[in-house]
Design a protein around this motif. Structure first.
Motif, PDB file in Angstrom:
ATOM      1  N   THR A 252       1.077  -1.217   0.088  1.00  0.00           N
ATOM      2  CA  THR A 252       0.010  -0.012   0.087  1.00  0.00           C
ATOM      3  C   THR A 252       0.788   1.247  -0.134  1.00  0.00           C
ATOM      4  OG1 THR A 252      -0.085  -0.103   2.455  1.00  0.00           O
ATOM      5  CG2 THR A 252      -1.968  -1.182   1.193  1.00  0.00           C
ATOM      6  N   GLU A 253       2.110   1.029  -0.120  1.00  0.00           N
ATOM      7  CA  GLU A 253       2.894   2.415  -0.146  1.00  0.00           C
ATOM      8  C   GLU A 253       3.637   2.889  -1.334  1.00  0.00           C
ATOM      9  OE1 GLU A 253       3.407   3.799   2.892  1.00  0.00           O
ATOM     10  OE2 GLU A 253       2.152   2.324   3.898  1.00  0.00           O
ATOM     11  N   GLY A 254       3.334   2.233  -2.395  1.00  0.00           N
ATOM     12  CA  GLY A 254       3.826   2.661  -3.869  1.00  0.00           C
ATOM     13  C   GLY A 254       2.997   3.749  -4.558  1.00  0.00           C
ATOM     14  N   GLU A 255       3.472   3.745  -5.843  1.00  0.00           N
ATOM     15  CA  GLU A 255       2.662   4.763  -6.749  1.00  0.00           C
ATOM     16  C   GLU A 255       2.628   4.107  -8.093  1.00  0.00           C
ATOM     17  OE1 GLU A 255       5.445   8.189  -6.619  1.00  0.00           O
ATOM     18  OE2 GLU A 255       7.086   7.186  -7.745  1.00  0.00           O
ATOM     19  N   THR A 256       2.415   3.001  -8.163  1.00  0.00           N
ATOM     20  CA  THR A 256       1.946   2.138  -9.291  1.00  0.00           C
ATOM     21  C   THR A 256       0.704   1.573  -9.330  1.00  0.00           C
ATOM     22  OG1 THR A 256       4.413   1.159  -9.475  1.00  0.00           O
ATOM     23  CG2 THR A 256       2.708   0.080 -10.610  1.00  0.00           C
ATOM     24  N   LEU A 257      -0.220   2.124 -10.473  1.00  0.00           N
ATOM     25  CA  LEU A 257      -1.557   1.673 -10.653  1.00  0.00           C
ATOM     26  C   LEU A 257      -1.376   0.635 -11.480  1.00  0.00           C
ATOM     27  CD1 LEU A 257      -4.533   2.438 -10.233  1.00  0.00           C
ATOM     28  CD2 LEU A 257      -4.417   3.916 -12.172  1.00  0.00           C
ATOM     29  N   PRO A 258      -1.993  -0.759 -11.085  1.00  0.00           N
ATOM     30  CA  PRO A 258      -2.141  -1.726 -12.234  1.00  0.00           C
ATOM     31  C   PRO A 258      -3.443  -1.638 -12.827  1.00  0.00           C
ATOM     32  CG  PRO A 258      -2.536  -2.311  -9.801  1.00  0.00           C
ATOM     33  CD  PRO A 258      -2.260  -0.932  -9.806  1.00  0.00           C
ATOM     34  N   MET A 259      -3.417  -2.366 -14.071  1.00  0.00           N
ATOM     35  CA  MET A 259      -4.676  -2.514 -14.771  1.00  0.00           C
ATOM     36  C   MET A 259      -4.281  -4.014 -15.533  1.00  0.00           C
ATOM     37  SD  MET A 259      -6.433  -0.183 -17.775  1.00  0.00           S
ATOM     38  CE  MET A 259      -8.166  -0.475 -17.918  1.00  0.00           C
ATOM     39  N   LEU A 260      -4.789  -5.085 -14.926  1.00  0.00           N
ATOM     40  CA  LEU A 260      -4.272  -6.274 -15.342  1.00  0.00           C
ATOM     41  C   LEU A 260      -5.408  -7.079 -15.849  1.00  0.00           C
ATOM     42  CD1 LEU A 260      -1.868  -7.242 -12.244  1.00  0.00           C
ATOM     43  CD2 LEU A 260      -1.217  -5.694 -14.216  1.00  0.00           C
ATOM     44  N   TYR A 261      -5.251  -7.481 -16.816  1.00  0.00           N
ATOM     45  CA  TYR A 261      -6.224  -8.353 -17.553  1.00  0.00           C
ATOM     46  C   TYR A 261      -5.714  -9.803 -17.668  1.00  0.00           C
ATOM     47  CZ  TYR A 261      -9.045  -4.445 -19.075  1.00  0.00           C
ATOM     48  OH  TYR A 261      -9.750  -3.367 -18.823  1.00  0.00           O
ATOM     49  N   GLU A 262      -6.099 -10.679 -16.422  1.00  0.00           N
ATOM     50  CA  GLU A 262      -5.762 -11.781 -16.440  1.00  0.00           C
ATOM     51  C   GLU A 262      -6.793 -12.717 -15.835  1.00  0.00           C
ATOM     52  OE1 GLU A 262      -2.154 -12.056 -14.272  1.00  0.00           O
ATOM     53  OE2 GLU A 262      -2.812 -10.808 -12.612  1.00  0.00           O
ATOM     54  N   PHE A 263      -6.776 -14.182 -15.826  1.00  0.00           N
ATOM     55  CA  PHE A 263      -7.628 -14.767 -14.983  1.00  0.00           C
ATOM     56  C   PHE A 263      -6.920 -14.973 -13.523  1.00  0.00           C
ATOM     57  CE2 PHE A 263      -7.929 -16.800 -19.358  1.00  0.00           C
ATOM     58  CZ  PHE A 263      -9.340 -16.551 -19.512  1.00  0.00           C
TER      59      PHE A 263
END
Length: 569
Positions: A252-263
């Motif tokens: 919860t301390e990062g500055e990366t926003l993920p957008m993951l299309y996976e099963f």
């Protein structure tokens, strides 16, 4: 300010056809909406009629644009961006979903929304050719719009698009540490990060990119990639692991926003392979019925499956983002098919195996100073008699230079504590002896045949073990080549019938995936040279341990160190 970038309901969103992004993002709607307007007005350059993205792009693409350009803090007069609480955006999306086209459109949007004179925006790929694909799309968008042709000057000979209004540039850069040194871009698009997993210097270059954008308060990095055709490794693995940890609320301390299309992982590991059913494919195909359709995917799906598990694994990784846990192909060891299903995470700790076992044996395998030296321990459970497995490997540190093709993977395994880099030529010998001593001191080694070696080139290990009171008849040679066939077949059967458990160590996943089998008469042979430069020593050490455990050993009485010292003296 640290934002909550987690999206625990991501799979529910995929099932509902929504973007797997958190609903609670503090998006500046004015900035986000303005960027979407620009994005929508760009034209698709390589489609008849060159339609506007407004008419052909999916909502998922606009949601990504909104997040990139809306997660900002503006000055009071809204003239400049004073801060970005999110500086990195990681999108995992299968091939044929307008990945490169959307990436180019995002960077053109960045140019058009840019407020900094002479700003530099970069298109970066694992190869120059990959980066130029995005450039060609961006240039096509300029050429398709008369107004943009007046605004921008395209320089094909240097792969640069220059803004005549404020001197800002969008240019192609190769993924090279020398090229990236000293660069301070406002925005960077990194395409196909999965291809960089085996490049030893990739982490250094990504670090330079991440550091370079800090010079500008509005700086950002966008990573758009598909899955890897091999088990994730190196910088791709570290970035993907981070993105998943953020998405799942584990970091919860990062500055990366993920957008993951996976099963989900459980869906991918399910032996029934539900992801093979085309009805589930739209979950991970955000551009379904636009740039990709089920009908166009099905013929290649069937062809890849008919060719064998190797081709099929590659197809699934690229078109459905199915992660390859073990790189299985047509010549792979049969046991690899059942390896993932035999995991017991508790066995990553040797102490766990010691605690649960009534007897244990050690197999050892390794080559010269440019190779791995591996020890595999197999214990027999006190209550179930199930075989329990743990392994470790050692290698000289200069192997990272000698084996650059696998250096990133070895470093990943070392970071997990499953491999030790040695700065001393005897450190690996001492490491193997330490493992054997731990099993002996726990009272688990049998009186005879408890430690098995390849009979070639083990003099130094034998001398070290003898100096610690472990000599004949405890030490035995285990012949290699076709003579290992009973162990190879025996382990296959125990994996399939569920009587063998291992810790799911990356070291073994790597080794098992590298194992290639050849038929020799009525026997099978797993040979190092068959696997090329990839390492299989931990698996060979495991086969040696299987050979010893197959003899149904019983633990010897507890070792009496004082008595041994007295007799040795």
């Amino acid at each position: 300010m640290t934002l909550d970038l987690s999206c625990p309901d991501w799979f529910e969103k995929l099932k509902d056809g929504r973007s797997p992004l958190p609903d609670h993002l503090p998006i500046d709607r004015e900035e986000a909406d303005a960027a979407v307007v620009v994005f929508n007005k760009l034209r698709l350059p390589d489609v008849p009629g060159q339609p506007l993205l407004r008419d052909v792009a999916g909502q998922w693409a606009r949601d990504f644009v909104s997040a990139i350009f809306g997660l900002v803090e503006m000055s009071e007069d809204r003239s400049v961006i004073i801060n970005r609480p999110v500086r990195k955006f990681f999108q995992l999306v299968p091939k044929k979903n307008s990945k490169t086209t959307n990436g180019a459109a995002i960077m053109m949007t960045a140019l058009l929304r840019n407020r900094r004179p002479n700003a530099e925006f970069l298109l970066v790929g694992p190869t120059q050719a990959t980066a130029e694909l995005a450039y060609d799309q961006a240039k096509g968008m300029v050429d398709a719009d008369p107004w943009l042709k007046k605004r921008f000057h395209t320089k094909d000979h240097v792969k640069t698009i220059e803004d005549r209004k404020n001197g800002a540039k969008l240019k192609v850069k190769s993924f090279d540490s020398k090229v990236m040194t000293g660069v301070k871009p406002v925005g960077v698009l990194v395409d196909e990060l999965h291809e960089l997993g085996t490049i030893a210097y990739a982490a250094k270059v990504m670090s330079q990119i991440d550091g370079g954008i800090l010079a500008n308060p509005e700086g950002f990095v966008i990573i758009i990639t598909t899955q890897s055709v091999e088990p994730p490794a190196g910088v791709f693995k570290s970035e993907l692991d981070l993105a998943r940890a953020v998405r799942d609320g584990e970091f919860t301390e990062g500055e990366t926003l993920p957008m993951l299309y996976e099963f989900p992982a459980a869906m991918q590991s399910d032996e029934s392979k539900p992801w093979e059913n085309p009805k589930h494919w739209p979950l991970v195909l955000p551009n379904i019925n636009r740039s990709v359709t089920i009908g166009r995917l099905l013929p290649k799906f069937r062809e890849a499956k008919e060719k064998g598990v190797g081709d099929f694994s590659i197809w699934a990784s690229q078109h459905l983002n199915v992660e390859i846990g073990i790189a299985i192909n047509g010549t792979s060891w049969r046991g690899a098919h059942f390896w993932e299903g035999a995991k017991d995470d508790r066995l990553q700790d040797l102490d766990e195996l010691i605690e649960r076992s009534e007897v244990a044996v050690v197999g050892v395998d390794g080559g010269g100073l440019d190779d791995l030296l591996a020890a595999a321990v197999i214990g027999r459970c006190k209550t179930t008699r199930r075989w329990l497995h743990w392994s470790h490997a050692w290698c000289q540190r200069d192997v990272l230079d000698l084996r650059k093709d696998i250096a990133s993977r070895l470093q990943d395994i070392a970071d997990l504590g499953q491999l030790t880099f040695c700065d001393d030529t005897v450190a690996d010998i001492l490491g193997v002896a330490d493992v054997c001593e731990r099993i002996r001191d726990a009272g688990l080694l049998p009186k005879a045949g408890g430690i098995g070696f390849d009979p070639q080139g083990v003099a130094a290990i034998i001398d070290e073990l003898a100096s610690r009171g472990m000599g004949d008849p405890l030490l035995v040679s285990v012949s290699q080549g076709f003579r290992l066939s009973p162990a190879v077949w025996g382990l296959e059967r125990k994996l399939k019938d569920g009587t063998f458990s291992h810790g799911g160590q990356d070291l073994m996943t790597f080794s098992v995936g590298n194992a290639k089998v050849i038929q020799r008469g009525n026997a099978v042979v797993v040979e190092k040279q068959t696997s090329g430069k990839a390492k299989i020593d931990p698996l060979i050490a495991t086969f040696a341990a299987v050979t010893l455990m197959s003899r149904n050993p019983e633990a010897a009485p507890a070792f009496d160190a004082e008595a041994w010292i007295e007799s040795y003296a």
